[in-house]
Design a protein around this motif. Structure first.
Motif, PDB file in Angstrom:
ATOM      1  N   VAL A  37       0.887  -1.164   0.000  1.00 61.17           N
ATOM      2  CA  VAL A  37       0.000   0.000   0.000  1.00 61.17           C
ATOM      3  C   VAL A  37       0.924   1.213   0.000  1.00 61.17           C
ATOM      4  N   GLY A  38       0.850   2.028  -1.041  1.00 67.19           N
ATOM      5  CA  GLY A  38       1.744   3.174  -1.155  1.00 67.19           C
ATOM      6  C   GLY A  38       1.057   4.473  -0.822  1.00 67.19           C
ATOM      7  N   GLY A  39       1.856   5.449  -0.435  1.00 63.71           N
ATOM      8  CA  GLY A  39       1.306   6.757  -0.145  1.00 63.71           C
ATOM      9  C   GLY A  39       2.379   7.818   0.007  1.00 63.71           C
ATOM     10  N   THR A  40       1.923   9.007   0.323  1.00 60.00           N
ATOM     11  CA  THR A  40       2.783  10.168   0.554  1.00 60.00           C
ATOM     12  C   THR A  40       2.208  10.933   1.739  1.00 60.00           C
ATOM     13  N   PHE A  41       2.769  12.104   1.991  1.00 58.82           N
ATOM     14  CA  PHE A  41       2.248  13.042   2.986  1.00 58.82           C
ATOM     15  C   PHE A  41       2.076  14.394   2.307  1.00 58.82           C
ATOM     16  N   LYS A  42       0.970  15.049   2.581  1.00 53.77           N
ATOM     17  CA  LYS A  42       0.737  16.375   1.999  1.00 53.77           C
ATOM     18  C   LYS A  42       1.466  17.467   2.780  1.00 53.77           C
ATOM     19  N   THR A  62      17.201  19.216   6.514  1.00 56.86           N
ATOM     20  CA  THR A  62      16.173  18.723   7.426  1.00 56.86           C
ATOM     21  C   THR A  62      14.837  18.569   6.714  1.00 56.86           C
ATOM     22  N   PHE A  63      13.976  17.771   7.315  1.00 55.99           N
ATOM     23  CA  PHE A  63      12.590  17.688   6.865  1.00 55.99           C
ATOM     24  C   PHE A  63      11.682  17.504   8.063  1.00 55.99           C
ATOM     25  N   LYS A  64      10.457  17.947   7.910  1.00 53.73           N
ATOM     26  CA  LYS A  64       9.399  17.750   8.906  1.00 53.73           C
ATOM     27  C   LYS A  64       8.165  17.275   8.159  1.00 53.73           C
ATOM     28  N   ILE A  65       7.504  16.280   8.745  1.00 56.76           N
ATOM     29  CA  ILE A  65       6.308  15.707   8.147  1.00 56.76           C
ATOM     30  C   ILE A  65       5.179  15.792   9.159  1.00 56.76           C
ATOM     31  N   ASP A  66       4.040  16.296   8.730  1.00 57.82           N
ATOM     32  CA  ASP A  66       2.822  16.204   9.525  1.00 57.82           C
ATOM     33  C   ASP A  66       2.157  14.902   9.101  1.00 57.82           C
ATOM     34  N   ALA A  67       2.343  13.853   9.907  1.00 59.25           N
ATOM     35  CA  ALA A  67       1.874  12.522   9.536  1.00 59.25           C
ATOM     36  C   ALA A  67       0.354  12.433   9.453  1.00 59.25           C
ATOM     37  N   SER A  68      -0.356  13.394  10.029  1.00 57.83           N
ATOM     38  CA  SER A  68      -1.818  13.376   9.911  1.00 57.83           C
ATOM     39  C   SER A  68      -2.267  13.714   8.498  1.00 57.83           C
ATOM     40  N   THR A  69      -1.343  14.141   7.640  1.00 59.21           N
ATOM     41  CA  THR A  69      -1.672  14.481   6.245  1.00 59.21           C
ATOM     42  C   THR A  69      -1.380  13.314   5.304  1.00 59.21           C
ATOM     43  N   VAL A  70      -1.371  12.110   5.827  1.00 61.02           N
ATOM     44  CA  VAL A  70      -1.109  10.909   5.025  1.00 61.02           C
ATOM     45  C   VAL A  70      -2.074  10.866   3.844  1.00 61.02           C
ATOM     46  N   SER A  71      -1.555  10.447   2.685  1.00 65.47           N
ATOM     47  CA  SER A  71      -2.368  10.410   1.478  1.00 65.47           C
ATOM     48  C   SER A  71      -2.066   9.142   0.680  1.00 65.47           C
ATOM     49  N   THR A  72      -3.103   8.290   0.538  1.00 63.60           N
ATOM     50  CA  THR A  72      -2.980   7.062  -0.241  1.00 63.60           C
ATOM     51  C   THR A  72      -3.937   7.047  -1.433  1.00 63.60           C
ATOM     52  N   ARG A  77      -9.044   4.911   3.903  1.00 60.12           N
ATOM     53  CA  ARG A  77      -7.765   4.363   4.362  1.00 60.12           C
ATOM     54  C   ARG A  77      -6.939   5.442   5.048  1.00 60.12           C
ATOM     55  N   ASP A  78      -6.902   6.644   4.459  1.00 59.34           N
ATOM     56  CA  ASP A  78      -6.134   7.752   5.045  1.00 59.34           C
ATOM     57  C   ASP A  78      -6.616   8.056   6.461  1.00 59.34           C
ATOM     58  N   LEU A  79      -7.927   8.084   6.653  1.00 57.93           N
ATOM     59  CA  LEU A  79      -8.489   8.358   7.986  1.00 57.93           C
ATOM     60  C   LEU A  79      -8.091   7.284   8.986  1.00 57.93           C
ATOM     61  N   LYS A  80      -8.140   6.019   8.578  1.00 57.83           N
ATOM     62  CA  LYS A  80      -7.749   4.923   9.478  1.00 57.83           C
ATOM     63  C   LYS A  80      -6.267   5.005   9.836  1.00 57.83           C
ATOM     64  N   ILE A  81      -5.421   5.243   8.857  1.00 55.91           N
ATOM     65  CA  ILE A  81      -3.980   5.327   9.131  1.00 55.91           C
ATOM     66  C   ILE A  81      -3.693   6.499  10.074  1.00 55.91           C
ATOM     67  N   ALA A  82      -4.295   7.654   9.792  1.00 55.26           N
ATOM     68  CA  ALA A  82      -4.080   8.826  10.646  1.00 55.26           C
ATOM     69  C   ALA A  82      -4.585   8.571  12.064  1.00 55.26           C
ATOM     70  N   LYS A  83      -5.768   7.982  12.181  1.00 56.47           N
ATOM     71  CA  LYS A  83      -6.374   7.768  13.502  1.00 56.47           C
ATOM     72  C   LYS A  83      -5.695   6.659  14.294  1.00 56.47           C
ATOM     73  N   PHE A  84      -5.535   5.500  13.701  1.00 57.16           N
ATOM     74  CA  PHE A  84      -5.053   4.341  14.445  1.00 57.16           C
ATOM     75  C   PHE A  84      -3.536   4.211  14.487  1.00 57.16           C
ATOM     76  N   PHE A  85      -2.835   4.816  13.546  1.00 59.18           N
ATOM     77  CA  PHE A  85      -1.389   4.642  13.502  1.00 59.18           C
ATOM     78  C   PHE A  85      -0.622   5.882  13.944  1.00 59.18           C
TER      79      PHE A  85
END
Length: 179
Positions: A37-42, A62-72, A77-85
């Motif tokens: 399952v592939g994705g990125t972060f916005k 350096t880099f910073k990622i807001d992991a709640s912006t996961v995008s698949t 799926r994005d909501l589940k990954i953000a919420k549960f992971f």
């Protein structure tokens, strides 16, 4: 004439390359057959240095990622990954990194996630002012056992009871000539 040639030579050396744009992608795995399952972060931000070599440009970047912006490309799926992971990480949903070392074939990035910082080696290629780096992390190394278990439980049927702990990561960056 020598002055003009010297000026152009000096100018081209002092301009170097600067960061233009970058993305971070990942592939996680589900099911006993290890379906990707592939994705990125916005929400990603990068900083890098101006330099004449890939080492000068990347060392200390350096880099910073807001992991709640996961995008698949699948909102459910994005909501589940953000919420549960990602929502229960120690220190919030931010993932950060800093390039510690650049060698001929490997970039070493100190990645901080869930309150833990680990050095992760990434193999890379740099051609035509484009960087492509790839590596693998294991979320268990970042003490994310509970997060992976929660995601597996939330997606049990879709994952056929199996969510893998290894995640392939990639960084793709583009540089431009700069003054």
């Amino acid at each position: 004439m020598k002055f003009i040639l010297s000026f152009f030579l000096f100018s081209s050396l002092s301009y170097g390359a600067c960061f233009k744009d970058a993305t971070i992608d990942w592939s996680a795995y589900k099911t006993p057959t290890k379906a990707a399952v592939g994705g990125t972060f916005k929400g990603v931000s990068f900083t890098s240095n101006k330099g004449e070599s890939i080492s000068e440009m990347l060392t200390g970047a350096t880099f910073k990622i807001d992991a709640s912006t996961v995008s698949t490309k699948d909102k459910g799926r994005d909501l589940k990954i953000a919420k549960f992971f990602f929502s229960t990480l120690d220190g919030g949903s931010e993932i950060s990194g800093v390039v510690k070392k650049v060698s001929a074939k490997t970039i070493t990035v100190a990645i901080t996630m869930n309150g833990k910082t680990l050095d992760v080696p990434l193999s890379y290629e740099y051609k035509s002012q484009k960087l492509s780096a790839k590596g693998v992390i294991d979320v268990f190394d970042f003490a994310m056992n509970d997060e992976l278990s929660a995601l597996n439980k939330a997606c049990y049927a879709l994952h056929q009871g199996k969510t893998w702990s290894d995640v392939a990561i990639g960084i793709n960056a583009e540089f431009k000539s700069c003054k």
